[in-house]
Structure formats: structure tokens, C-alpha cells
Design a protein around this motif. Structure first.
Motif, PDB file in Angstrom:
ATOM      1  N   PRO A 144       0.821  -1.219   0.000  1.00 22.57           N
ATOM      2  CA  PRO A 144       0.000   0.000   0.000  1.00 22.57           C
ATOM      3  C   PRO A 144       0.852   1.265   0.000  1.00 22.57           C
ATOM      4  O   PRO A 144       1.842   1.365   0.735  1.00 22.57           O
ATOM      5  CB  PRO A 144      -0.821  -0.126   1.278  1.00 22.57           C
ATOM      6  N   ARG A 145       0.452   2.207  -0.849  1.00 24.61           N
ATOM      7  CA  ARG A 145       1.163   3.476  -0.938  1.00 24.61           C
ATOM      8  C   ARG A 145       0.815   4.349   0.271  1.00 24.61           C
ATOM      9  O   ARG A 145      -0.370   4.582   0.538  1.00 24.61           O
ATOM     10  CB  ARG A 145       0.763   4.217  -2.216  1.00 24.61           C
ATOM     11  N   PRO A 146       1.803   4.860   0.983  1.00 24.17           N
ATOM     12  CA  PRO A 146       1.506   5.774   2.094  1.00 24.17           C
ATOM     13  C   PRO A 146       0.668   6.962   1.615  1.00 24.17           C
ATOM     14  O   PRO A 146       0.889   7.488   0.519  1.00 24.17           O
ATOM     15  CB  PRO A 146       2.897   6.218   2.562  1.00 24.17           C
ATOM     16  N   GLN A 205       8.600   4.068   2.889  1.00 23.13           N
ATOM     17  CA  GLN A 205       8.514   2.844   3.683  1.00 23.13           C
ATOM     18  C   GLN A 205       7.071   2.343   3.714  1.00 23.13           C
ATOM     19  O   GLN A 205       6.138   3.080   4.019  1.00 23.13           O
ATOM     20  CB  GLN A 205       8.996   3.162   5.101  1.00 23.13           C
ATOM     21  N   THR A 206       6.897   1.070   3.369  1.00 26.27           N
ATOM     22  CA  THR A 206       5.565   0.470   3.482  1.00 26.27           C
ATOM     23  C   THR A 206       5.736  -0.947   4.003  1.00 26.27           C
ATOM     24  O   THR A 206       6.841  -1.331   4.417  1.00 26.27           O
ATOM     25  CB  THR A 206       4.817   0.497   2.138  1.00 26.27           C
ATOM     26  N   VAL A 207       4.654  -1.684   4.014  1.00 24.31           N
ATOM     27  CA  VAL A 207       4.757  -3.085   4.424  1.00 24.31           C
ATOM     28  C   VAL A 207       4.117  -3.942   3.335  1.00 24.31           C
ATOM     29  O   VAL A 207       3.198  -3.509   2.650  1.00 24.31           O
ATOM     30  CB  VAL A 207       4.049  -3.360   5.771  1.00 24.31           C
ATOM     31  N   LEU A 237       1.701  -6.661   2.548  1.00 26.27           N
ATOM     32  CA  LEU A 237       0.567  -7.212   3.294  1.00 26.27           C
ATOM     33  C   LEU A 237       0.516  -8.734   3.220  1.00 26.27           C
ATOM     34  O   LEU A 237      -0.152  -9.376   4.024  1.00 26.27           O
ATOM     35  CB  LEU A 237      -0.748  -6.613   2.780  1.00 26.27           C
ATOM     36  N   MET A 260       3.873  -9.507   5.485  1.00 29.47           N
ATOM     37  CA  MET A 260       3.903  -8.694   6.698  1.00 29.47           C
ATOM     38  C   MET A 260       5.346  -8.285   7.047  1.00 29.47           C
ATOM     39  O   MET A 260       5.727  -8.224   8.215  1.00 29.47           O
ATOM     40  CB  MET A 260       3.235  -9.428   7.867  1.00 29.47           C
ATOM     41  N   GLN A 261       6.106  -7.981   6.012  1.00 26.58           N
ATOM     42  CA  GLN A 261       7.461  -7.479   6.193  1.00 26.58           C
ATOM     43  C   GLN A 261       7.541  -6.068   5.646  1.00 26.58           C
ATOM     44  O   GLN A 261       6.861  -5.741   4.675  1.00 26.58           O
ATOM     45  CB  GLN A 261       8.471  -8.356   5.421  1.00 26.58           C
ATOM     46  N   ASN A 267       2.903  12.087   4.110  1.00 26.45           N
ATOM     47  CA  ASN A 267       2.550  10.655   3.998  1.00 26.45           C
ATOM     48  C   ASN A 267       2.987   9.923   5.264  1.00 26.45           C
ATOM     49  O   ASN A 267       4.096  10.139   5.759  1.00 26.45           O
ATOM     50  CB  ASN A 267       3.271  10.037   2.795  1.00 26.45           C
ATOM     51  N   ASP A 268       2.122   9.062   5.758  1.00 27.00           N
ATOM     52  CA  ASP A 268       2.445   8.286   6.953  1.00 27.00           C
ATOM     53  C   ASP A 268       2.998   6.928   6.536  1.00 27.00           C
ATOM     54  O   ASP A 268       2.247   6.087   6.006  1.00 27.00           O
ATOM     55  CB  ASP A 268       1.187   8.088   7.806  1.00 27.00           C
ATOM     56  N   PRO A 269       4.284   6.662   6.773  1.00 27.54           N
ATOM     57  CA  PRO A 269       4.846   5.373   6.360  1.00 27.54           C
ATOM     58  C   PRO A 269       4.208   4.223   7.135  1.00 27.54           C
ATOM     59  O   PRO A 269       3.828   4.377   8.298  1.00 27.54           O
ATOM     60  CB  PRO A 269       6.333   5.500   6.738  1.00 27.54           C
ATOM     61  N   TYR A 270       4.065   3.094   6.474  1.00 26.74           N
ATOM     62  CA  TYR A 270       3.519   1.913   7.139  1.00 26.74           C
ATOM     63  C   TYR A 270       4.616   1.134   7.838  1.00 26.74           C
ATOM     64  O   TYR A 270       5.779   1.123   7.395  1.00 26.74           O
ATOM     65  CB  TYR A 270       2.827   0.999   6.119  1.00 26.74           C
ATOM     66  N   ALA A 271       4.250   0.484   8.915  1.00 26.66           N
ATOM     67  CA  ALA A 271       5.192  -0.367   9.642  1.00 26.66           C
ATOM     68  C   ALA A 271       4.386  -1.484  10.301  1.00 26.66           C
ATOM     69  O   ALA A 271       3.155  -1.461  10.309  1.00 26.66           O
ATOM     70  CB  ALA A 271       5.953   0.441  10.684  1.00 26.66           C
ATOM     71  N   ILE A 272       5.101  -2.467  10.819  1.00 23.02           N
ATOM     72  CA  ILE A 272       4.459  -3.564  11.554  1.00 23.02           C
ATOM     73  C   ILE A 272       4.748  -3.355  13.039  1.00 23.02           C
ATOM     74  O   ILE A 272       5.886  -3.113  13.428  1.00 23.02           O
ATOM     75  CB  ILE A 272       5.036  -4.927  11.114  1.00 23.02           C
ATOM     76  N   GLY A 318       2.680  -7.318  15.176  1.00 23.41           N
ATOM     77  CA  GLY A 318       1.992  -8.116  14.172  1.00 23.41           C
ATOM     78  C   GLY A 318       0.892  -7.384  13.429  1.00 23.41           C
ATOM     79  O   GLY A 318       0.206  -7.965  12.592  1.00 23.41           O
ATOM     80  N   VAL A 351      -0.450  -3.898  11.165  1.00 27.30           N
ATOM     81  CA  VAL A 351      -0.022  -2.782  10.327  1.00 27.30           C
ATOM     82  C   VAL A 351      -0.374  -1.488  11.038  1.00 27.30           C
ATOM     83  O   VAL A 351      -1.509  -1.290  11.480  1.00 27.30           O
ATOM     84  CB  VAL A 351      -0.724  -2.839   8.950  1.00 27.30           C
ATOM     85  N   LEU A 377      -8.027   7.517   5.648  1.00 28.26           N
ATOM     86  CA  LEU A 377      -7.553   7.617   4.261  1.00 28.26           C
ATOM     87  C   LEU A 377      -8.673   7.163   3.340  1.00 28.26           C
ATOM     88  O   LEU A 377      -9.247   6.090   3.547  1.00 28.26           O
ATOM     89  CB  LEU A 377      -6.306   6.752   4.040  1.00 28.26           C
TER      90      LEU A 377
END
Lengths: 352, 352, 352, 352
Positions: free
Chosen positions: C102-104, C307-309, C311, C314-315, D260-265, D268, D270, D281
Motif C-alpha cells: 500500500p502506498r503511504p 517505507q511500506t509493508v 501485506l 507482513m514485512q 505521507n504516513d509510512p507503514y510499519a508492523i 503483528g 499494520v 484515508l
């Protein structure tokens, strides 16, 4: 969904349960400055109120609305208009058994399915015919608005227990204590009601409503036509199981050449020579009276023993409904049908 | 108001005129991921399409919907689903006379009142029976959703020209080319249609719809009950002039002891021994089949000369309607009634 | 809920996905007989269309609406008005990666949560800025209706990248290619956009809209006031994150004696000497211009790595968005803001 | 339109005028069986009630709701829930002059335009801040429902008179008598309020609301997104003139790479590393806290003389507003903002 009627302009919220503190309604969308004649409103409400004849339940309520807001000096002020009627004469104990022993023909069982035991079953709760009192407050106010514009909404008993009042409709019938055009037929209807009551039974009937003076050109095709709106409102009245406009189910057996209403000129205006259409074509008023009939089923509360099931034990049981009930709700439902017609037509008028 | 049906969850916008570029619909509120079988949908639409039997208009349309959006890989994607049907076989010239010479029984005159001459009168414009095609696209998709949940919506011809099909309802009747249970009665109905046509006339009828497999506990009291919703949708179908649920108008002549449906246990479930309620009590489903009937008036377009008025000259005139018309729309309206039932029931299911 | 705006009188259904067959809209509630100047509408749509300046995406669409129904001889006919724009220049392949990465700042992730993988992610699907094209069809038609009544809806760029256009508002600004009042400031804004693009980045801004000629007395208190309605519509425009009326957030720091607008008489009419209220008090128009500003966030699609993950796994992953994107959507959003203002104000006018 | 909020599932009707018999509300769409803790509700209402600190009006009302229906044994019963608060301490005479001498910044003049002199001007009628009491009844009940699901709705004073509380938000702030995070800043704010009052003036401010624990995937694009709904409700609070989500107007000056809000884990799940989006969003919740701020204008009722016009004589006059008024309504508005957030979020949750 909700107990709010969402018209083109009007919004009507009806609230309360039969044995709660109060029943009431909030009506919005009225123009500011509309006078409300409270005495005339009370007279209208009295036509619906219980305990006034030997044909209805002995539960007696004053049905005097208290206006909480929305009026200033006897006129609407543009803000939501809320009125309530306190429930004084409540006998909750009569009803506790019905949660597990649903009465045939009542909403006890379906309420249990929907609300999982949390419903207020006393007196039928929000399903009670008592909720037609706030409906009549709204309708009674709107009837006054319509009358001031020359629009009259009048209903009569068309049939009870299969006994038909075939006489031609006259508006004055609506003012009678027992609104059948033919008094002879009316007496036969009353006898049928008394006979049913004496046998622990009940009867149903048909109410006919005629709205005259409605301008042509109101309404719209598809989902929001005149018929759609009146029907949506009419089925809010407990026990209504059918509705037809103009010749309705009878027109299904007619030929086009019979059912079509020929156009003619009368006093310089376009009229139809007959009114099989009940004043509505393509969802829009023709200018002829809007005519509809509703079928009212026999009161489900009857003294005779009935077969039900115990929802706890899932075993069949025999139920005897005691308590105070109308052997026929048709006479008291006549002003209620006028009320729902008034709500629909007032909304059409305000929509323009 | 608008040509949008505003359900609890579903929203259905129907647009188009008979002789515009297209008719179509936008349906919203469907869950994402719902498969749509386009072949099955086409088969359903074909049941409504004109030009397929000697009993209907000779106007022939393919009625093949083009999906503009809302589907991805054959499944709903969560966005509004829009489909259109192009109008190819248009003969606008047939209709121009009706603006000033309104056809009895049609919406010509009321459209003139409402839209002041700006309406698209060709083919009845937005009032045309052609608008039931997009209604069937929506209904056909929802029928698939319901079927996947074990809910079946089936309608039959209950009466035409006063000829009743009294045989007990069977679901398979809906699949017949001429959906009367009794083929003998069906032949008599067809003969009545042909006879009317040969005399330049038309006939009406009654359609009965049975929705089985509906869970109990769906719906609500007052304005948004099952009956209110189905009725609001049913009157969107042109020519419908009445609706009744369960025993309907017949129940008005019954006693409570006859009309009340006793409860019993069957296979561990609560059922009613009869279904006079038509599967609805207090606006909420009982779990028994939802049963309703609609009255369809005879097609207003008839070849026989009719009396009308010239709106320009305000003089009476005699009108002869030419063009292609069904002498009885009942057979083609059967899937349309299924469609509106499906819309109402799918909305109830999605509301939960 | 749905992609239908449910005004007091108007209903607007917006449908389509960025890379579906088409995007489009159905508008209802317009009076019949309203002329629609298609050339003027096209000019209005061109102000929003992509590919027309070096500051916007290189995707080029004609944005020529096809009217399917609702018009007759260039005027509204009272039936729903539907228009579509075909999507011709689609490049779905650019977007497939975004389902799992997913794009931030985009709706990729939230769409995945809501629609469970069934969403149409190509080009942002139903979330795309492309859906503002049908919004502009509706708004453009309503602008014509308003203009004929002397109501003008004009917007300008108030700020980009923190660079403020403080010059007094003039209506003619809206017609400029780059609608800042001060051309000097406008050049600085353009330089900021180009600079952001050259760095693979993007900028946001503020759009100010002024609606003049609005009669006083329109709207209502509580949930359906002028501000509530404009706000509900404005947040339909992707990237809008804030809205304020009149002095808005600035008024929060003012004293009552400064913020209150004194009344005066001008040419025999009541006016206010200042307009900190932005033309609205108690949800109702004062007769002064309705003034509001919306905050538009910087375009989330940027070339710089983000930075994204993933899905699936989940990395965390690093994402580089390619494809064609506006480094600043503010200039193209100016007519869109006018469109939403026109929808709200036209609805207020029609409600009366 | 009406004073009914029409959510996806919830319907909230707010009625009453400041000096009518009562103010009240009807809430529908709640599941049956929801417990309502009346003591906790009273505590919540007390946070809004007047007369409890030296910073607010000296009008003192008990604000004790009377429940008329919808509850059974302390739980919702599925029927509409109606509660009213009687208006006891009314002093209508204070206000009569304002009909002809409209107070700057108030709705006196716009009410006159809309309701033509029939409005109830006493105490601001239906426009009064007193109508936020029923809003808080609804919100207070829904807050309890949300809390039971781990969703917390907490607001604080973010600024008063330009004095900013920049400290990081903590949920416990909402429970303070004066809910600023920094007590030092809070004292400065109070001093500013007292100073304004002593000068016959008033001040405004900003309220920040944080909703944590909201699941991701709620809401929808276009007109019914999370921001659209909260905004529609927030502008129902008198004096609110702006709203922003997440970084709001500040984001308009940021670059995409910052906003933009970067995604992270995290654990476990998102998450986003920042929350410039304010938890939304594409109109859909991300699972991060929903954060918004509203701008509250300074109380328009000030003691200092102001310029107005006499609507009878159409001559300028100087007005001195007497009566009891808050020099700053921000502190009392904090729970009201929580209430509107709770209504929006509860509706999103119930929609699912």
C-alpha cells in the motif's frame, strides 16, 4: 431501520411503547407560522381514543397531548414540533406471559426474534395500536393545514366482517360515530362486532379514504409516487394487510376500455369522467380525488383458546388471551387512516 | 423526490427514458466479492424482454446490459455497480401526438402537469414499462445473492381477466413460459388475452409472489417494515394498483380465530400451521414464506377509439392509439415482481 | 453507505472507477426545463481535466461527457439526468503492485481492509481523483442554474506549499489558468510545484471559495445547515483534510468584539460590515457571500522511495511509486471546489 | 431540512427550544439489550451543564434527563429511545428585544429571514447552545457502547484566545475540570477568559478530539466517509466554524514526503509511523486514532455595545446584550465534541 418517516419535506418520528412513560412524536418540515387549533386536534384524537363506545376496549386513556416544543403562541415556530401523551392506565402484568407464549397473529414472536428478549412486551410495546395516537397527532395537525387549502381527507368503513357498505361515498360520513354511509348496513356491522365479541372472537374490515381537492401534478414516477408513499405509511398502521388505489384489485379483472378514465372538460378544467385510477397516474396526481382502501385484519387478541408454543420448553401449549381488547379495530382505525393520508398528501403539497 | 430507492443498506438509482440513449441503474450497498453470473442474469432479463411471444408487443430489444463499473473479474468490487441498456429500436414519431392528446390511463397528462411540457413523452419517457428492465438488472443480481443463501423468490400469474389460477403455488411455476400453475387455466388466460387484442382492447391480472427460505426476525415496526418496503417498491412497477400480504383483503372478512396462524413445532423449529399473515407480523418476518399479490391494471394503450381532450384547444377529441403495445403486461411483469421482491428481501438480509 | 449525495431536493449519484469502462453521475431533483449549455459545461470540465499544463499528470483524457438520459432538446426533462465519461487511456498494469504494497497516504490499505481484496485497485479505483470529473459535470450544470439567478461561485488558490496569496479576492481570478490573485505570488507557487516535482516530491495547498449573490434565509440549524452540507460535500474531494468558514480557525483566536459582524443598512438592505461569519449564522445564510477554505494535502503519490509493508509477507518494504501523477493537485481541484459549492448552494436554493 | 441526523444505522432527532417546555432527543438504531448506566450518563452531562464554574453563565439547570421510552430494566429494548430535559430556569423576557434588534454573531437575523417572525427567539430558541444537552444524552449513551468495545473518545482544549496547549495529548486530560494537558497553559487560558469577561468581551478556541481503539476499515469514499460524517455532525454544534483532520490545514503547507504516513508492523499489526492522516484515508479508518480539531468562535453575546439595525425602522441602533452568557464556551463544548464524535463513530461501528 427506524420509526421515522422520511418524506420529501416532512419528517415524522414516532416513539413510545404501550406501557412506557409516554408515546409521542416529533414532526419536522412544517412551515413556520402554521396555526394549530388544539381543540380541533383534540376532537380528532377523540375519534381514535379507546373506551368511548361499547365496541372498543375498556382501557380508557385521555389521549391529551402535551406539546414540548415547536409551537409559539399557537403557531409553528419552524423548530421541530414534539408532543407526547403520558401512559397513565398501564397494566403491565397482563402481558408478561406472552414473552414465552407468543399470541397468534401478534408481533410477540417476531419481536422476540428481532430483539432477543430485550423487547418491551407489555401491551405490545412499540408494536401496540397505541402508537397510532402520535400518528394521529401528526395527522391531525396536517389535516388542519390541508383543510385551510381546501383539501379534505375523509374515510369511512367500507366493510366489516364481509358486510359491505356499497353506498356512494359522502364526505360527511367521516363525522359519524360509526362512519358507514348506510346506517342500516352500519347496524348490521355493529351486530357482527357484538356477535364476534360474545363468542370470544373478533372481526376485520376495509376502510376507504377519499382525499378531495388535491391539485394535479403532485408526486413522481418510480419509488416516490403517490401510491408508494401512501402505501409505505398505511402499512405502519398495525393490522393493515393490503392497500389498493382506485379500482385496485377489481381493475385487474377489467378491460382497458373499461378501466381507462376518459378525459373531459368541466368548468374549463380537465377532469376524468370516471376515477378508476383513484386520482393517480404514473405516481402523479390527476387532480381527481385520491381514493384508496386498506384491508384491516381481525384483532388478533381473542378470548377463545388458541394453539401456541412455549418458547422456553419448545412444547405446544394452549393460550387464552385475557385483558382488554377491541373485538374490531376498524372503527377506531378510521381516523388513523385519515391521518396517514394527511401525512402523505401534506408532504406532496409541501414538496410542490 | 427521486428515482432512487433508499433501503436500509441498498441504494438503487434507476434512470433513463424509453427513447433516450439508454436506460440503466446504479446499485450500491452490495458486499464486495459477490459473484455475478452474467448468463443467469441474461436469462432472467429475457423473461421480461419484449418481442418474444405472440402475446407481447412486437418491439424487440436485446436488453443486454453493459456494465460500466462496479465489477472486477466477475465479482462486485465494493464500488457502485452501474449497468446500462442502450435503446436501439426507437420510434419517437409514434408518440408526438400524445403531448396534447393525453392517452387515458397513461401518465401523459400527469407528466404534462408536473413537468410543464418539458417531459420526454416519447414512448412514455421515464414512465415507460421499459424502466422495469434496469429494475430487473438489480433484482436479477440480488436474486443470485439470495439464492446462494437458500432464499427463493418465485412469482406466478394468479389471475388474468378475472380467470383465477387457484391451484396451490409451486416454485417451479416461475420457470414456465406462461407461469400459471394450471396449464388448462393458463390456456384460458391466453385465450382471453388474444380475444382482447383482437378487439383492440387489453386485460389486467394479479401476480402472486412467494419468497421462501427467509429467516425470521427481519424488518421492523412502523414505517420500515417488510410490508412497507415491498409495497413502496411494488408501486414502482407501472400499472400496479394494489398489493396485499398473506390473506390480505380476504382476511378483512375473516374472524380472528380463522385468520390467526397457530404456532407449532416442526423439526425443532417454530412454524405457523397456516400462513394468513403472509410471513410478516408487526413488520417483521416470521420465518414462514413471505407471500404477496399485486393487482395489475389492463394495459392503458388500446386500439379502440377513446375520448380525450386536446390540451391546446381544451376541446374534446377522439384518440386512436396506434403503435406496438402488449394487450396484457401481466406475463412480462412476473419477473419484475420477483425483482422488486428480491430488492426488498436482499435489503432486509443485508440489514440483518 | 453510498456514493449518493442526498440533499434536501437534489440527489447525486457518482459512479465509476479510474480504470473501469466509465465514470459518471446521475443527478436528480432539477426542475424540468432547465437549459444546459454543453459548450459552457465542457469549458468548465476542461479546467479540471488532466494533461493540459506542465504542472499536472501527463495522462490525458478528453473528459467529454455523454448524456444518456434526462435531457430533451438541450433542457432537463424532469427525469434523472445521467452522463458518463468513458475511460480511454487506462494503464492498469501500473497499479497491480499496490494491492500488497500500500502506498503511504493513499487509500490502498484502507480499501483492502474494507473490501477484502475485491476492490478495483487500478488507478485508485473508486477512490481516484478521476471521480471528481462526474462531480464537475453535476456542479457545472448547477453553476449554470445558479448563474442564471445571479449567484456566482468562484474559487482561487489561497496557498500552495505555504506560499499565501493574501490579495483581496476578486471573482475574475477563477478564470485564470493559474487562479491566484497575485500573479507574482502565482509564479512563486508554480516554482514551488516544479521544485517539488524535480525532487520527486509533492506539495499541498488551500483553496478559497466565495459564493456571492446568495439570498439570506437559506439553510437550517443543527445537522443540515449550510456549513454541514458544504463540509459533507467538500470531504468527498480526495485529499481535502480541513474546511473552515469565514474567519474559521482564525476566529478561534479572536475576541467576540472583533469577530461579531456588525449590522448596517446598505441600499435599503441589511448587510454586515465585516464577514467573519462567512455568510452563515446558525446554519442559515445571512445574504453576505458564503466564504470557505479547504485544506488540500500534498499528492500522496511521490517518486521518492517510501517505507511500506508487504501485506502478504507482513514485512517492511521500500516502495517507489512510478506512473503519472500531479505534483500538486490544487490547481486542478479549484473547479472541483466550485462544483461542490454549487451542489450545496443549488440544493439550498431549490429547497427554498 | 430537519434536525434529524440520518446515519448509516443511527437516527438522532434533536428537538426543543431554549425556553420551551423541554429539550430532548430520540435515538434509534441501537441494538436491543445495550445497558445504559444512568449515573455515568449524568456525570457526562454534568461536564456540559451550565452554572458549575466561575467561567460559565450563571444560569443553572439540572440537566437531568427523563427517559420516556426505549429502555426496559436499564437496557435498550429496540424501540426508539426518547429522553427529555425540562427547561425550568427560563427568563424569556431577556430576549424579546432581539427580534427587531438582531445581535451580531447570533442567529437572530437569519432566523428572522427563515421563519418570518414566527421563530421562538427566547434564549436563541432552537439555535441555542442548550440543544447540545440532548446531543450529549445521545453521545453519552453511545460513548458507553463504544467504551465497552475498547473505543475511547476524549477531547481537550487545544487553544483559547490564541494560547495553545502544545503538550502531547493524553486521554486523561478529558477528565479534568479544565481539560488542558498543561495546567500552566490552562491557567493562562482561564486568565484570558476572565480578562475578556471583565472587559465585557468573549474569547474562542480550538478543541481537539482523539478517538482511539477504532478498528480499521470503517467508512467509505465520497459523501459518507469518516470525515464527511464527523464534519456534518460537528457543524451542528453552535459556534463551530472549522474542522480539520490529522494535520489538516498544516498539511497544506507540507510536502508529500513529510505528510505521507509510512507503514510499519507493530505487534503483528499494520500501523503508520506518524498519523498526519488523522486515522482516515479515502474516507475509511486506518486503525490509527481518529484525530480532529474544531474551531470555536468567541461567544457572540458580549456586554460591550455593538452596532446593529432595527429591523422595524431599518435604522442603525446600538445594542447592549444583557443576560447570562458564557465569556467562552470552549470548556463546556469539550464533552459536546466528544458526543458528536461518539455519534459518528458508533454509527460507523454499527454499520460494520
Amino acid at each position: 431501520m427506524s420509526s421515522i418517516y422520511h418524506g420529501a419535506v416532512l419528517r415524522l418520528s414516532v416513539f413510545g411503547q404501550s406501557h412506557a412513560e409516554a408515546v409521542g412524536m416529533t414532526l419536522e418540515g412544517l412551515p413556520a407560522g402554521l396555526p394549530v387549533d388544539l381543540d380541533a386536534l383534540q376532537s380528532f384524537l377523540n375519534r381514535r381514543a379507546p373506551g368511548r363506545s361499547d365496541l372498543s376496549t375498556s382501557r380508557r386513556e385521555e389521549d391529551s397531548p402535551e406539546f414540548l416544543c415547536g409551537l409559539k403562541d399557537g403557531k409553528t415556530c419552524g423548530a421541530p414540533l414534539t408532543a407526547i401523551i403520558r401512559n397513565r392506565n398501564t397494566r403491565g402484568g397482563d402481558y408478561e406471559q406472552f414473552q414465552n407464549l407468543p399470541r397468534p397473529g401478534h408481533a410477540d414472536y417476531t419481536a422476540q426474534l428481532r430483539y432477543g428478549g430485550f423487547q418491551d412486551f407489555a401491551g405490545g410495546g412499540h408494536f401496540s395500536g397505541r402508537l397510532t395516537a402520535p400518528l394521529c397527532i401528526a395527522g391531525g395537525i396536517l389535516l388542519q393545514m390541508l383543510e385551510a387549502q381546501g383539501i379534505r381527507v375523509k374515510a369511512r368503513i367500507r366493510a366489516i366482517a364481509g358486510i359491505e357498505d356499497d353506498a356512494a361515498f359522502t364526505e360527511s360520513v367521516a363525522e359519524k360515530d360509526f362512519p358507514a354511509v348506510s346506517d342500516t348496513v352500519g347496524e348490521r356491522m355493529k351486530a357482527a362486532i357484538r356477535s364476534a365479541r360474545s363468542e370470544g372472537d373478533s372481526v376485520g374490515g376495509v376502510i376507504e379514504c377519499v382525499v378531495s381537492g388535491v391539485p394535479g401534478g403532485l408526486g413522481s414516477p418510480m419509488f416516490d409516487g403517490v401510491e408508494n408513499r401512501i402505501a409505505q405509511l398505511a402499512f405502519a398502521v398495525p393490522a393493515v394487510k393490503g392497500i389498493e388505489f382506485g379500482s385496485g384489485f377489481q381493475s385487474a379483472g377489467m378491460r382497458g376500455s373499461e378501466n381507462n378514465d376518459p378525459y373531459a372538460i368541466e368548468d374549463g378544467h380537465v377532469v376524468t369522467c370516471t376515477n378508476h385510477a383513484g386520482g393517480v397516474l404514473g405516481g402523479i396526481t390527476t387532480g381527481m380525488p385520491v381514493v384508496f382502501r386498506v384491508a384491516v385484519k381481525p384483532t388478533p387478541s381473542i378470548a377463545a383458546p388458541q394453539q401456541t408454543v412455549n418458547l422456553d420448553t419448545m412444547q405446544p401449549e394452549t393460550l387464552c388471551v385475557t385483558g382488554r381488547h377491541d373485538p374490531c379495530i376498524v372503527p377506531r382505525a378510521v381516523p388513523v387512516v385519515e391521518a396517514v393520508a394527511a401525512i402523505a398528501v401534506a408532504d406532496l403539497i409541501l414538496e410542490g
